[in-house]
Scaffold this motif. Structure first.
Motif, mmCIF file in Angstrom:
data_model
loop_
_atom_site.group_PDB
_atom_site.id
_atom_site.type_symbol
_atom_site.label_atom_id
_atom_site.label_comp_id
_atom_site.label_asym_id
_atom_site.label_seq_id
_atom_site.Cartn_x
_atom_site.Cartn_y
_atom_site.Cartn_z
ATOM 1 N N VAL A 191 8.650 1.595 -11.946
ATOM 2 C CA VAL A 191 8.555 0.550 -12.677
ATOM 3 C C VAL A 191 8.602 -0.405 -14.383
ATOM 4 O O VAL A 191 8.829 0.374 -15.167
ATOM 5 C CB VAL A 191 6.642 -0.294 -13.167
ATOM 6 N N VAL A 192 10.103 -1.439 -13.873
ATOM 7 C CA VAL A 192 10.753 -1.600 -15.523
ATOM 8 C C VAL A 192 10.105 -2.944 -16.402
ATOM 9 O O VAL A 192 9.964 -4.137 -15.585
ATOM 10 C CB VAL A 192 11.949 -1.389 -15.313
ATOM 11 N N THR A 193 9.460 -2.918 -17.061
ATOM 12 C CA THR A 193 8.341 -4.172 -17.483
ATOM 13 C C THR A 193 8.308 -4.469 -18.936
ATOM 14 O O THR A 193 8.706 -3.331 -19.634
ATOM 15 C CB THR A 193 7.336 -4.373 -16.571
ATOM 16 N N ASP A 194 8.366 -5.145 -19.017
ATOM 17 C CA ASP A 194 7.677 -5.203 -20.789
ATOM 18 C C ASP A 194 6.217 -5.531 -20.749
ATOM 19 O O ASP A 194 6.058 -5.022 -22.079
ATOM 20 C CB ASP A 194 8.653 -6.881 -21.591
ATOM 21 N N LEU A 195 5.717 -5.674 -20.409
ATOM 22 C CA LEU A 195 4.223 -5.318 -19.802
ATOM 23 C C LEU A 195 3.372 -6.230 -20.446
ATOM 24 O O LEU A 195 2.317 -6.731 -21.197
ATOM 25 C CB LEU A 195 3.928 -3.697 -20.141
ATOM 26 N N VAL A 196 4.314 -7.407 -20.454
ATOM 27 C CA VAL A 196 4.024 -8.933 -21.166
ATOM 28 C C VAL A 196 3.073 -10.062 -20.282
ATOM 29 O O VAL A 196 3.361 -9.635 -19.077
ATOM 30 C CB VAL A 196 5.001 -10.193 -22.007
ATOM 31 N N GLU A 197 1.476 -10.193 -20.742
ATOM 32 C CA GLU A 197 0.222 -10.791 -19.709
ATOM 33 C C GLU A 197 1.084 -11.944 -20.101
ATOM 34 O O GLU A 197 0.879 -12.961 -20.831
ATOM 35 C CB GLU A 197 -0.653 -10.395 -20.212
ATOM 36 N N PRO A 198 0.993 -12.771 -18.580
ATOM 37 C CA PRO A 198 1.395 -14.495 -18.799
ATOM 38 C C PRO A 198 0.334 -15.179 -19.607
ATOM 39 O O PRO A 198 0.813 -16.148 -19.896
ATOM 40 C CB PRO A 198 0.879 -14.885 -17.070
ATOM 41 N N ASP A 199 -0.813 -14.808 -19.334
ATOM 42 C CA ASP A 199 -1.896 -15.188 -20.638
ATOM 43 C C ASP A 199 -2.125 -15.303 -21.853
ATOM 44 O O ASP A 199 -2.821 -15.592 -22.512
ATOM 45 C CB ASP A 199 -3.264 -15.574 -19.572
ATOM 46 N N GLY A 200 -0.868 -14.546 -22.229
ATOM 47 C CA GLY A 200 -0.905 -13.832 -23.573
ATOM 48 C C GLY A 200 -2.220 -12.124 -23.500
ATOM 49 O O GLY A 200 -1.621 -12.035 -25.132
ATOM 50 N N ARG A 201 -2.564 -11.703 -22.872
ATOM 51 C CA ARG A 201 -3.350 -11.069 -22.946
ATOM 52 C C ARG A 201 -3.866 -9.818 -24.399
ATOM 53 O O ARG A 201 -2.439 -9.215 -23.862
ATOM 54 C CB ARG A 201 -4.603 -10.339 -21.871
ATOM 55 N N LEU A 202 -3.925 -9.159 -24.607
ATOM 56 C CA LEU A 202 -2.995 -7.686 -25.737
ATOM 57 C C LEU A 202 -4.290 -7.264 -25.534
ATOM 58 O O LEU A 202 -3.762 -6.026 -26.139
ATOM 59 C CB LEU A 202 -3.683 -8.411 -27.182
ATOM 60 N N GLU A 203 -5.924 -6.615 -24.450
ATOM 61 C CA GLU A 203 -6.500 -5.874 -24.294
ATOM 62 C C GLU A 203 -6.530 -5.475 -23.378
ATOM 63 O O GLU A 203 -6.311 -5.839 -22.107
ATOM 64 C CB GLU A 203 -7.798 -5.893 -25.668
ATOM 65 N N ARG A 204 -7.001 -3.959 -23.343
ATOM 66 C CA ARG A 204 -7.398 -3.353 -21.757
ATOM 67 C C ARG A 204 -8.619 -4.533 -21.549
ATOM 68 O O ARG A 204 -9.792 -4.801 -22.331
ATOM 69 C CB ARG A 204 -7.456 -2.724 -22.025
ATOM 70 N N PRO A 205 -9.218 -4.593 -20.440
ATOM 71 C CA PRO A 205 -8.556 -4.122 -19.302
ATOM 72 C C PRO A 205 -7.350 -5.359 -18.982
ATOM 73 O O PRO A 205 -7.442 -6.469 -18.656
ATOM 74 C CB PRO A 205 -8.992 -3.975 -18.354
ATOM 75 N N PHE A 206 -5.691 -4.675 -18.751
ATOM 76 C CA PHE A 206 -4.885 -5.682 -17.983
ATOM 77 C C PHE A 206 -4.940 -5.964 -16.375
ATOM 78 O O PHE A 206 -5.804 -4.580 -15.395
ATOM 79 C CB PHE A 206 -3.630 -4.659 -18.181
ATOM 80 N N SER A 207 -4.276 -6.855 -16.238
ATOM 81 C CA SER A 207 -4.818 -6.834 -14.385
ATOM 82 C C SER A 207 -4.312 -5.538 -13.946
ATOM 83 O O SER A 207 -3.540 -5.655 -12.652
ATOM 84 C CB SER A 207 -4.351 -8.561 -14.213
ATOM 85 N N TRP A 208 -2.852 -4.822 -14.091
ATOM 86 C CA TRP A 208 -1.917 -3.911 -13.075
ATOM 87 C C TRP A 208 -2.063 -2.370 -13.674
ATOM 88 O O TRP A 208 -1.929 -1.595 -13.082
ATOM 89 C CB TRP A 208 -0.411 -4.001 -14.081
ATOM 90 N N GLU A 209 -3.394 -2.530 -14.447
ATOM 91 C CA GLU A 209 -4.241 -1.252 -14.574
ATOM 92 C C GLU A 209 -4.548 -0.522 -12.913
ATOM 93 O O GLU A 209 -4.056 0.762 -12.311
ATOM 94 C CB GLU A 209 -5.033 -0.918 -15.370
ATOM 95 N N THR A 210 -5.887 -1.285 -12.137
ATOM 96 C CA THR A 210 -5.558 -0.862 -10.870
ATOM 97 C C THR A 210 -4.404 -0.360 -10.141
ATOM 98 O O THR A 210 -5.017 0.722 -9.929
ATOM 99 C CB THR A 210 -6.683 -0.848 -10.760
ATOM 100 N N PRO A 211 -4.030 -1.195 -10.112
ATOM 101 C CA PRO A 211 -1.959 -0.901 -8.547
ATOM 102 C C PRO A 211 -1.934 -0.743 -9.507
ATOM 103 O O PRO A 211 -1.676 0.673 -8.609
ATOM 104 C CB PRO A 211 -2.157 -2.620 -9.114
ATOM 105 N N LEU A 212 -1.735 -0.344 -10.610
ATOM 106 C CA LEU A 212 -0.876 1.407 -11.151
ATOM 107 C C LEU A 212 -0.705 2.615 -10.258
ATOM 108 O O LEU A 212 -0.696 3.616 -9.945
ATOM 109 C CB LEU A 212 -0.153 0.512 -12.767
ATOM 110 N N ARG A 213 -2.728 2.829 -11.356
ATOM 111 C CA ARG A 213 -3.408 4.302 -10.669
ATOM 112 C C ARG A 213 -3.487 4.246 -9.328
ATOM 113 O O ARG A 213 -3.283 5.045 -8.861
ATOM 114 C CB ARG A 213 -4.698 3.643 -10.665
ATOM 115 N N ARG A 214 -3.482 3.519 -8.364
ATOM 116 C CA ARG A 214 -2.892 3.231 -6.559
ATOM 117 C C ARG A 214 -1.661 4.197 -6.967
ATOM 118 O O ARG A 214 -2.016 4.475 -5.535
ATOM 119 C CB ARG A 214 -3.462 1.928 -5.902
ATOM 120 N N LEU A 215 -1.172 3.404 -7.075
ATOM 121 C CA LEU A 215 0.409 3.463 -7.222
ATOM 122 C C LEU A 215 0.368 4.694 -7.932
ATOM 123 O O LEU A 215 1.341 5.774 -6.126
ATOM 124 C CB LEU A 215 1.529 2.474 -7.147
ATOM 125 N N ALA A 216 0.598 4.938 -8.594
ATOM 126 C CA ALA A 216 0.641 6.347 -9.424
ATOM 127 C C ALA A 216 -0.025 7.722 -8.366
ATOM 128 O O ALA A 216 -0.081 8.708 -8.494
ATOM 129 C CB ALA A 216 0.698 6.640 -10.852
#
Length: 313
Positions: A191-216
């Motif tokens: 996964v190649v990304t800058d991990l920038v959230e569209p809403d500017g969120r800086l703290e956890r939890p991020f929207s991509w954490e659970t899907p990434l855990r399932r992918l891994a």
């Protein structure tokens, strides 16, 4: 950046860029490239995986292990082989607006294209293939898997992003869900990304954490985070107008304020740390690449000698 880095953002031909990148990868990864992979399921193959009691009519008598059979008081035992198959790798490339940013020689999307090509070269082997999915403002655009060297050439061609995307606007989390379900067979996922959230969120939890855990959990997964130095520290250049590439919002910022620059640096450092911790918690590998550094060397340093982690079939 060193002089022998691939001229990804220049006017060189795709063939010249490919040759330069291949040379850079081979210099930084001496010896055999990481293209060999053993299968993850039992089946037809040549490598022994486990010793079991012989079952007439099911097991091949040619695979009887006579040493184990002798130790088992003459009860026949056979070894079952580990299936061998070609490696199919997939790369999810964040191609949203925030990736079209760079203040040095390259934009983040240039580095992303180079990473796709480098991954293809690193996984090159007989029959190995690489496919890509580009996250755009219109959804995910898929490119069918092709042989590794062909995938590297494709990634370095101008405007190589597929034009037809489907699914509508997606965030990284939704893209990861689609990415995981499209090709369920275990393999390598990058996964190649800058991990920038569209809403500017800086703290956890991020929207991509659970899907990434399932992918891994199902694949050998590497997250390649791409950043620009101006995203880490704000230079003192007077009053400037900054525009959010994701939303188009603008704001005037007085960069001469030392307190503002310190707050900015602290916030971005906290975001980097939170993102790195989220990736680790998902049990995915993580490497940070910068547009102002030798990104090939940083990528090679991470993958050189790194063993592939077994994932369930």
């Amino acid at each position: 950046m060193t002089d022998d880095l691939p001229p990804l953002g220049g006017t060189a031909s795709p063939e010249a860029v490919f040759a330069s990148l291949e040379l850079a990868v081979r210099r930084r990864l001496p010896g055999r490239l990481h293209g060999d992979k053993r299968g993850l399921t039992l089946g037809s193959g040549s490598e022994p995986e486990e010793i079991v009691r012989y079952r007439p009519g099911e097991d091949d008598v040619r695979r009887i292990d006579w040493n184990v059979t002798a130790r088992a008081s003459g009860t026949p035992h056979v070894w079952r082989p580990l299936a061998e198959h070609e490696l199919e790798s997939w790369v999810l490339v964040d191609d949203t607006a925030s990736m079209a940013f760079g203040t040095v020689a390259l934009e983040k999307r240039d580095v992303a294209a180079g990473v796709v090509a480098a991954v293809a070269l690193l996984t090159a082997g007989p029959g190995n293939r690489v496919g890509t999915a580009h996250l755009t403002r219109d959804g995910l655009a898929w490119s069918a898997p092709v042989l590794s060297r062909a995938a590297a050439h494709r990634a370095l061609r101008p405007s190589s992003t597929p034009r037809h995307a489907s699914g509508g606007a997606l965030d990284l989390g939704s893209a990861l869900r689609a990415f995981a379900t499209r090709r369920p067979r275990p393999g390598v996922r990058v996964v190649v990304t800058d991990l920038v959230e569209p809403d500017g969120r800086l703290e956890r939890p991020f929207s991509w954490e659970t899907p990434l855990r399932r992918l891994a959990a199902a694949h050998e997964t590497l997250v390649v985070e791409v950043v620009d130095p101006r995203e880490l520290e704000l230079p003192d250049v007077g009053t400037v107008t900054l525009e959010d590439p994701e939303t188009g919002r603008r704001r005037e910022v007085a960069t001469g304020s030392r307190r503002l620059r310190e707050r900015y640096a602290a916030a971005t450092a906290a975001h980097r740390a939170a993102a790195a911790e989220a990736v680790r918690s998902a049990r995915a590998a993580h490497v940070l690449l910068r547009t102002d550094r030798d990104w090939v060397r940083d990528l090679a340093r991470h993958v050189n000698g790194r063993p592939m982690r077994r994932v369930p079939a």
